[in-house]
Structure formats: C-alpha cells, structure tokens
Design a protein around this motif. Sequence first.
Motif, PDB file in Angstrom:
ATOM      1  N   TYR A   1       0.846  -1.351   0.095  1.00  0.00           N
ATOM      2  CA  TYR A   1      -0.013  -0.022   0.031  1.00  0.00           C
ATOM      3  C   TYR A   1       0.713   1.319   0.123  1.00  0.00           C
ATOM      4  N   SER A   2       2.231   1.090  -0.160  1.00  0.00           N
ATOM      5  CA  SER A   2       2.963   2.142  -0.169  1.00  0.00           C
ATOM      6  C   SER A   2       3.027   3.112  -1.520  1.00  0.00           C
ATOM      7  N   LYS A   3       3.263   4.404  -1.599  1.00  0.00           N
ATOM      8  CA  LYS A   3       3.426   5.094  -2.621  1.00  0.00           C
ATOM      9  C   LYS A   3       4.734   4.389  -3.424  1.00  0.00           C
ATOM     10  N   LYS A   4       4.584   4.159  -4.688  1.00  0.00           N
ATOM     11  CA  LYS A   4       5.697   3.361  -5.487  1.00  0.00           C
ATOM     12  C   LYS A   4       5.943   3.999  -6.850  1.00  0.00           C
ATOM     13  N   LYS A   5       6.657   3.479  -7.377  1.00  0.00           N
ATOM     14  CA  LYS A   5       7.155   4.171  -8.875  1.00  0.00           C
ATOM     15  C   LYS A   5       7.777   2.974  -9.627  1.00  0.00           C
ATOM     16  N   LYS A   6       7.487   3.050 -10.794  1.00  0.00           N
ATOM     17  CA  LYS A   6       7.835   2.048 -11.668  1.00  0.00           C
ATOM     18  C   LYS A   6       9.202   2.178 -12.540  1.00  0.00           C
ATOM     19  N   VAL A   7      10.217   1.061 -12.423  1.00  0.00           N
ATOM     20  CA  VAL A   7      11.486   1.058 -13.047  1.00  0.00           C
ATOM     21  C   VAL A   7      11.584  -0.037 -13.915  1.00  0.00           C
ATOM     22  N   GLU A   8      12.687   0.100 -14.449  1.00  0.00           N
ATOM     23  CA  GLU A   8      13.184  -1.276 -15.556  1.00  0.00           C
ATOM     24  C   GLU A   8      13.810  -2.313 -14.716  1.00  0.00           C
ATOM     25  N   LEU A   9      13.399  -3.473 -14.662  1.00  0.00           N
ATOM     26  CA  LEU A   9      13.847  -4.503 -14.040  1.00  0.00           C
ATOM     27  C   LEU A   9      15.216  -4.577 -13.780  1.00  0.00           C
ATOM     28  N   LYS A  10      15.963  -4.253 -15.014  1.00  0.00           N
ATOM     29  CA  LYS A  10      17.563  -4.293 -14.637  1.00  0.00           C
ATOM     30  C   LYS A  10      18.017  -3.248 -13.907  1.00  0.00           C
ATOM     31  N   ASN A  11      17.164  -2.056 -13.660  1.00  0.00           N
ATOM     32  CA  ASN A  11      17.738  -0.747 -12.690  1.00  0.00           C
ATOM     33  C   ASN A  11      16.996  -0.984 -11.201  1.00  0.00           C
ATOM     34  N   SER A  12      16.546  -2.198 -10.858  1.00  0.00           N
ATOM     35  CA  SER A  12      15.733  -2.188  -9.785  1.00  0.00           C
ATOM     36  C   SER A  12      16.636  -2.774  -8.561  1.00  0.00           C
ATOM     37  N   ILE A  13      17.924  -3.342  -8.860  1.00  0.00           N
ATOM     38  CA  ILE A  13      18.591  -3.921  -7.710  1.00  0.00           C
ATOM     39  C   ILE A  13      18.978  -3.067  -6.588  1.00  0.00           C
ATOM     40  N   GLY A  14      18.726  -3.531  -5.515  1.00  0.00           N
ATOM     41  CA  GLY A  14      19.059  -2.922  -4.272  1.00  0.00           C
ATOM     42  C   GLY A  14      17.648  -1.946  -3.693  1.00  0.00           C
ATOM     43  N   GLN A  15      16.606  -2.049  -4.517  1.00  0.00           N
ATOM     44  CA  GLN A  15      15.392  -1.385  -4.229  1.00  0.00           C
ATOM     45  C   GLN A  15      14.397  -2.290  -3.468  1.00  0.00           C
TER      46      GLN A  15
ATOM     47  N   PRO B   1       6.057 -17.059  -5.067  1.00  0.00           N
ATOM     48  CA  PRO B   1       6.639 -15.691  -5.411  1.00  0.00           C
ATOM     49  C   PRO B   1       8.245 -15.836  -5.421  1.00  0.00           C
ATOM     50  N   ILE B   2       8.816 -15.241  -6.480  1.00  0.00           N
ATOM     51  CA  ILE B   2      10.516 -14.998  -6.737  1.00  0.00           C
ATOM     52  C   ILE B   2      10.566 -13.720  -5.642  1.00  0.00           C
ATOM     53  N   LEU B   3      10.049 -12.683  -5.850  1.00  0.00           N
ATOM     54  CA  LEU B   3       9.753 -11.807  -5.088  1.00  0.00           C
ATOM     55  C   LEU B   3       8.676 -11.326  -4.386  1.00  0.00           C
ATOM     56  N   ALA B   4       8.396 -10.954  -3.213  1.00  0.00           N
ATOM     57  CA  ALA B   4       7.087 -10.553  -2.649  1.00  0.00           C
ATOM     58  C   ALA B   4       7.201  -8.953  -2.242  1.00  0.00           C
ATOM     59  N   PRO B   5       6.069  -8.368  -1.987  1.00  0.00           N
ATOM     60  CA  PRO B   5       6.509  -6.777  -1.568  1.00  0.00           C
ATOM     61  C   PRO B   5       6.989  -6.731  -0.294  1.00  0.00           C
ATOM     62  N   GLY B   6       7.797  -5.957  -0.189  1.00  0.00           N
ATOM     63  CA  GLY B   6       8.518  -5.697   0.977  1.00  0.00           C
ATOM     64  C   GLY B   6      10.026  -6.262   0.827  1.00  0.00           C
ATOM     65  N   GLU B   7      10.351  -6.960  -0.048  1.00  0.00           N
ATOM     66  CA  GLU B   7      11.552  -7.662  -0.270  1.00  0.00           C
ATOM     67  C   GLU B   7      12.435  -6.854  -1.040  1.00  0.00           C
ATOM     68  N   MET B   8      13.714  -6.965  -0.442  1.00  0.00           N
ATOM     69  CA  MET B   8      14.707  -6.245  -1.333  1.00  0.00           C
ATOM     70  C   MET B   8      15.183  -6.983  -2.640  1.00  0.00           C
ATOM     71  N   ILE B   9      15.301  -6.136  -3.823  1.00  0.00           N
ATOM     72  CA  ILE B   9      15.411  -6.647  -5.055  1.00  0.00           C
ATOM     73  C   ILE B   9      16.900  -7.064  -5.479  1.00  0.00           C
ATOM     74  N   THR B  10      17.328  -8.175  -5.423  1.00  0.00           N
ATOM     75  CA  THR B  10      18.901  -8.599  -5.751  1.00  0.00           C
ATOM     76  C   THR B  10      19.280  -8.905  -7.090  1.00  0.00           C
ATOM     77  N   LYS B  11      20.393  -9.015  -7.324  1.00  0.00           N
ATOM     78  CA  LYS B  11      20.911  -9.318  -8.698  1.00  0.00           C
ATOM     79  C   LYS B  11      20.565 -11.046  -8.879  1.00  0.00           C
ATOM     80  N   GLU B  12      20.731 -11.724  -7.951  1.00  0.00           N
ATOM     81  CA  GLU B  12      20.277 -13.146  -7.883  1.00  0.00           C
ATOM     82  C   GLU B  12      18.807 -13.125  -8.405  1.00  0.00           C
ATOM     83  N   SER B  13      17.774 -12.492  -7.657  1.00  0.00           N
ATOM     84  CA  SER B  13      16.447 -12.459  -8.035  1.00  0.00           C
ATOM     85  C   SER B  13      16.210 -12.060  -9.476  1.00  0.00           C
ATOM     86  N   ILE B  14      16.834 -10.890  -9.862  1.00  0.00           N
ATOM     87  CA  ILE B  14      16.690 -10.384 -11.112  1.00  0.00           C
ATOM     88  C   ILE B  14      17.148 -11.620 -12.352  1.00  0.00           C
TER      89      ILE B  14
END
Length: 484
Positions: free
Chosen positions: A414-428, A442-455
């Motif tokens: 429910y937080s404010k969000k913005k859309k980015v390219e997958l390749k630029n989302s690491i660390g977010q 889920p590979i990723l769920a809301p609230g989890e850090m996006i890692t290089k491994e997940s991308i």
Amino acid sequence: MTKLMHESAPIHDALIQYRNTRIVSFDVPGHKQGKGNTMLRDFLGDKCLSVDVNSMKPLDNLNHPTSVIKEAEELAADAFNCDRAFFMVGGTSSSVQGMIMSVCKEGDKIIMPRNVHRSAISAIILSGSIPVYVSPGISKNLGIPLGMSLKDVEKAINENPDAKAVFVNNPTYYGICSDLKSIIDLAHKNNMLVLVDEAHGTHFYFGENLPPAAMHLGADMSAVSVHKTGGSLTQSSLLLANTERVNPDYVRTIINLTQTTSGSYLLLSSLDIARKNLALNGREIFSRILELSEYARNEINSIGGYYAFSREIINGDSIYDFDRTKLSVHTLDIGLAGIEVYDMLRDDYSIQLEFGDLANFLAIISVGDTYFAIERLVSALAEIKRTHAKNKANMIDHEYISPVVKVSPKTAFYSKKKKVELKNSIGQISGESIMCYPPGIPILAPGEMITKESIDYILYSKEKGCLLTGVEDMNIEHINILDA
C-alpha cells in the motif's frame, strides 16, 4: 457416521429434486436454465445449466448453511475425520486466506516457509500480519525447495514466542513432506496454532501407504484442493478444522468476508459427489493411482537422463516423507529445463503436464489415467531426449531464493511506488510480487529487497518460457518499487 450415510449426497439430491419440480424461474442467473443463452446451452448441456441456480430455501445458503449444505459439510467432516468442514468455491486460495485471516490480525506474527503459494502472501497483505520466514532449504541435486526442518521451526518459535501460528506446506508441489506431527506438537506446546496448506494432499485422507493427513495428526486447520486429486470441479475446495483451539463460527464469519454470496451449485454439488466417491471408493482409487505412478516412475527412469525421484530422497528432516503419487521428474541431466520439456510435450505431442520449472516437471496421475497414457508420455520423453538433449552447462540449478525482507508485505503493497526497469531495480524494495505460475510461489514478494540473484532468476525464467505473473507490467520489463 456409517458408510451407509456416505451413500447420500444432500446437495446433489436437492438439485435433482429442484430440477424435477420444473419451477418457473424469476430469479438469477439470467440464462434461466439455459433458455436465454442457447450458445451456452449447446456448449455445456441442459443438465448442467438446469442446476446452475441461485440460493433458495430448498437449496440452502452457503454463507449461512442450515439444511442441505450443512448436511453435506457434516458428511465431509466425517469423511476427512475432522471436526468441521467448510465448502469453498473460491479455490484453495480462499481456503488458505480464510485460515490465516481467522488466526492473524494486524501486527500478529505467523511462522511460515518462504516458498508459500501466492494466496498466503495475499492473506498476509489483507490481514496486516507479519511473516516470520523459515528457509525451506534447497536440494542442490534436484533444484527444488524442501520441507521445513524441525530445528528451524523450533528456532523461529523460540525467537518469536508471540507468534500466533505456524503455517506449513504439506505436501509441496513436488511431493515433499515435513515432519508435520513433530511441528504440530512443538507449536501446540508453545500455544501456537498449526495451519496446513494441503492443497495437493486430498488423497492422504483416503489412500493407504501415503504420508499422514494434517487433520489426523492434530493440525488446527487445513486447506484441501479436492479438485486437484479428489475429483471435484476446478475451483472447489475444503477448509477443514479441528475445533479444540479454533472457533468454527468465527472462521465462517471470516470466510464470509471474501467468499461470494452467489456460491455456484455446480461447484458445491461436485464437492458433495466427490466426498461420496472418496468415502466409498477412495482406498481403491488411490491404490490404483499409486500403481500407475510407480509404473510411470520406473519407465521414465529406465530411459536414462531423466530422474523421477521418490522415497529414496527422504532424509528424516527437511524431506521427512514423500508423496509417491507425485510424478516429479528432474530434467537438467539431458540439458533441458523442465519448462522446455513441458512446452515440447504440449506443442509437439499433445501431452499436457501440470507444470514445468527450471529443473523439473510435474505430471499429475489420477484415477482417470491409463497405462496407455503413461506409455505415450514415456515414449514422448524418450524421443525428446534423443532429439533435443544437450550439454547442461550454464543452466540455473535451483528453484528458491532466500528473501531479504525490509518492510511488511502490507506496508509495501500500500506504499507509494514508482515503476522502474527490472535491470535498474537491484537494491530497491519491491512493491509487488513476481512469480512463475504454476506453481505460484513468489520469486519476489512486496517488501523484499530486489537482488541481482532474483533479477537473474526472473530473466532466465522468462528466457526459458515460464509464465511470469504478479506484476502490473504484462511484458515483465518493469517492476514497481517503493518510492522513498
């Protein structure tokens, strides 16, 4: 109840009586037994549409059952040997959500493996509860997540003594079972409930020489996909409960928050008829399924390269038991991802599997299968190996990535969000889920850090042809992240 009582099917019988009265309908649905939509009638048939009806006094009401639905639920509870059974028409997703939401409120902790179905993550978001994840571990050889290790559950309980419940997948999609009895005993000793996603375990209640069923071991609630291995229509399910620690009237109240007020009598009657069939014939049905599964497993393993695994992988902990009706087959040794074999079987051989992932595929064997169908599958697999096998170098060999949880799923969703390219989302921090479906973990769920491994895993899954779902971007090129 006696076996004789299971000869009855109250909802089915009431629908037959309704049909025979030839009632003139001035209620919904608007097709009026198919007379108002001949194309639909030609497709589904008169018998089907004549009992696609609305709730009325002779047919009871799913949200407040007092007659035939109540009787059918009582028969189901007896057949599954538990205290209460609730008929569900929103799939086992709604059963999972009903379990979690009846136990956990805003801020309550629930201990669960991270490889849960998306429905459990949805329930976490809806309830505002806080997941305490237990890593299921990975089989390096098979590339699949395992069950919950008892010592990991004990550690989570000791570190979170205020948790309300422990949630267990049993069996997993691949047939892996945890030490459910020990987990139940440990949780109850610490005043926690045990909720079991038993979507793939209907047969445990009726077959012999299979892992034990959750309700029989003393679990508090279980979600059972009768349509998967029990013979009812797709989207029909049961929520089972033992009532020593659970208030069933409150559970129904929670169910009614999200369950439709227009319950399909096609789905309800299919649950009623499936229960009758399982109660009367379940032992014979699942004995035959075991025979077919073992035959298929032996034939596939004789091809070479494929590995249809079974009880030999049991380790007494994270693989405490194995469901031998599951025909789970590892494919990496022929240089193909499971999803690639899955696609070839469908497109080139007209054989539809349950799912394929990056290292395995799953074939569901049911009483409707035959030795001829098994031989057709085996023949196709042998030909695929002969014509498409290649070197397995550079193939991803695992199916689970340990999450880095930064904020609660509800807060992130429910937080404010913005859309980015997958390749630029690491660390977010991810604001949405992304998963391969099936199995819907889920590979990723809301609230989890996006890692290089997940991308890398997401892009590799996309390249291999997995159906990726969950994100707003249907092309899976962008992801919503938290806008700090």
